[in-house]
Design an enzyme around this catalytic site. Structure first.
Site, PDB file in Angstrom:
ATOM      1  N   ASN A 196       0.821  -1.229   0.000  1.00 30.67           N
ATOM      2  CA  ASN A 196       0.000   0.000   0.000  1.00 30.67           C
ATOM      3  C   ASN A 196       0.847   1.269   0.000  1.00 30.67           C
ATOM      4  O   ASN A 196       0.636   2.180   0.799  1.00 30.67           O
ATOM      5  CB  ASN A 196      -0.946   0.017   1.210  1.00 30.67           C
ATOM      6  CG  ASN A 196      -1.891  -1.159   1.218  1.00 30.67           C
ATOM      7  OD1 ASN A 196      -2.454  -1.518   0.186  1.00 30.67           O
ATOM      8  ND2 ASN A 196      -2.065  -1.778   2.367  1.00 30.67           N
ATOM      9  N   LYS A 203      -0.981 -11.405  -0.740  1.00 32.81           N
ATOM     10  CA  LYS A 203      -0.357 -10.792  -1.916  1.00 32.81           C
ATOM     11  C   LYS A 203       1.154 -10.639  -1.719  1.00 32.81           C
ATOM     12  O   LYS A 203       1.947 -10.976  -2.607  1.00 32.81           O
ATOM     13  CB  LYS A 203      -0.979  -9.437  -2.209  1.00 32.81           C
ATOM     14  CG  LYS A 203      -0.371  -8.776  -3.448  1.00 32.81           C
ATOM     15  CD  LYS A 203      -0.570  -7.281  -3.465  1.00 32.81           C
ATOM     16  CE  LYS A 203       0.371  -6.620  -4.452  1.00 32.81           C
ATOM     17  NZ  LYS A 203       0.285  -5.155  -4.427  1.00 32.81           N
ATOM     18  N   ASP A 221      -3.219  -8.132  -7.448  1.00 30.52           N
ATOM     19  CA  ASP A 221      -3.601  -6.780  -7.037  1.00 30.52           C
ATOM     20  C   ASP A 221      -4.656  -6.292  -8.023  1.00 30.52           C
ATOM     21  O   ASP A 221      -5.172  -7.064  -8.843  1.00 30.52           O
ATOM     22  CB  ASP A 221      -2.382  -5.849  -6.992  1.00 30.52           C
ATOM     23  CG  ASP A 221      -1.698  -5.717  -8.344  1.00 30.52           C
ATOM     24  OD1 ASP A 221      -2.231  -6.225  -9.354  1.00 30.52           O
ATOM     25  OD2 ASP A 221      -0.630  -5.081  -8.408  1.00 30.52           O
ATOM     26  N   PHE A 240       1.457  -8.325 -16.652  1.00 31.99           N
ATOM     27  CA  PHE A 240       1.450  -7.176 -15.744  1.00 31.99           C
ATOM     28  C   PHE A 240       2.326  -6.055 -16.302  1.00 31.99           C
ATOM     29  O   PHE A 240       1.935  -4.882 -16.310  1.00 31.99           O
ATOM     30  CB  PHE A 240       1.953  -7.605 -14.369  1.00 31.99           C
ATOM     31  CG  PHE A 240       2.142  -6.469 -13.397  1.00 31.99           C
ATOM     32  CD1 PHE A 240       1.078  -5.958 -12.672  1.00 31.99           C
ATOM     33  CD2 PHE A 240       3.396  -5.890 -13.215  1.00 31.99           C
ATOM     34  CE1 PHE A 240       1.248  -4.908 -11.790  1.00 31.99           C
ATOM     35  CE2 PHE A 240       3.583  -4.837 -12.336  1.00 31.99           C
ATOM     36  CZ  PHE A 240       2.503  -4.348 -11.620  1.00 31.99           C
TER      37      PHE A 240
END
Length: 344
Positions: A150, A250, A269, A317
């Protein structure tokens, strides 16, 4: 796809000056990896590690254990080159570098297998070949991803740089200082207060000191415990990592994929969720991402791509990152123009 990994060389703790050519300049050597097997901009600035710095137009530098290394790609050169800026053993350094780059895994064979399973992957891979999954030291990888949760890139890099600065100084390249990653014993001497003053915040400082303490209590030591997770099944490795403070599914999947040889690990994510709902599980589009749905997404990737699904997910990704997305859109536009011209 995977060749036997050679035995690890003895660890090197001393340091020597970089190998020099007769003119006194750093000596660059071929790495025996072609640019289709390793493309530096598709490997280093993509969120796998925050310790390597860009020190030239297509050059990245970092430390692997006690070795300070630069990698570069030059126009017209078929292979990647490397330079040892500091190492007591060039042979051990090259071995460590190839191990770090997962060099025994053939991207050409992986990509060929993925293209058969998914034509869309083949279209993306044409433009993004050379994106490798790294094999980092587990402790180094774990601490980096505790910092990353985060958070934004600038702050993650600042925190990782602070932790790195606690290790042995190895040298400076292009204005960047490089250190050997600190040992678990050295990290144990850093207090929560020191970390908070360095900008880690209350929770992250507590997670790092708590994780270091938990690792030190492991039978045989934390380093050995982390390495032992390479021998477990993926779910057992994830479960073990999730017992550490601040490590959720994660973060555990990132550590498993980028340091523990768990090639089918899928860190889910919002970006990976969007990829999955567009191409693999469209029936889940619009649903709220939960731990249960994260597991379903991971299963969908493995069902599609097999035991190296984490490598396929990594490329997809990377394809969603702004710079690569622009490249793919540009290539698609050129393809459409050429097709129209051909029809005319």
């Amino acid at each position: 796809m995977k060749r036997p990994r050679p035995p690890s060389p003895p660890s090197i703790s001393a340091a020597a000056k970089p190998p020099l050519s007769p003119t006194g300049t750093p000596k660059w050597l071929p790495l025996k990896l072609t640019q289709t097997e390793l493309t530096l901009p598709l490997t280093f600035p993509t969120g796998q590690t925050f310790r390597w710095k860009q020190t030239g137009p297509v050059q990245y530098s970092g430390s692997i254990g006690p070795h300070l290394v630069s990698l570069r790609q030059r126009p017209g050169h078929a292979t990647v080159s490397y330079c040892l800026h500091r190492s007591a053993s060039p042979e051990a350094a090259e071995h460590a570098l190839l191990d770090f780059l997962n060099a025994e895994i053939s991207l050409a064979e992986l990509w060929s297998d993925f293209e058969i399973k998914d034509p869309r992957f083949g279209e993306v891979a044409k433009h993004l070949r050379g994106a490798r999954v790294l094999r980092q030291d587990p402790l180094e990888c774990l601490i980096q991803f505790l910092c990353s949760s985060n958070n934004n890139i600038a702050r993650i890099t600042k925190m990782v740089d602070f932790v790195s600065s606690l290790g042995l100084y190895l040298g400076e390249i292009d204005g960047f200082e490089f250190h050997q990653f600190p040992s678990l014993e050295r990290l144990s001497r850093v207090s929560e207060d020191e970390l908070r003053k360095a900008g880690f915040g209350y929770s992250r400082a507590k997670y790092i000191t708590g994780t270091v303490s938990a690792l030190q209590s492991k039978p045989g030591g934390g380093d050995e415990w982390l390495l032992s997770l390479r021998k477990l099944d993926l779910q057992d490795a994830i479960a073990a990592l999730c017992t550490l403070p601040g490590v959720g599914p994660k973060v555990a999947a990132c550590i498993a994929l980028f340091s523990l040889d768990q090639h089918s690990a899928i860190p889910v994510d919002t970006h990976v969720w969007q990829i999955a709902t567009r191409y693999l599980v469209p029936d889940l589009a619009g649903a709220k991402l939960t731990n249960k749905l994260c597991s379903r997404v991971a299963e969908a990737f493995v069902s599609k791509y097999g035991e190296y699904a984490g490598w396929a997910q990594t490329l997809l990704f990377i394809a969603e990152l702004p710079a690569q997305k622009a490249l793919l859109q540009s290539s698609q536009s050129i393809k459409l123009v050429k097709s129209a011209e051909k029809k005319k």
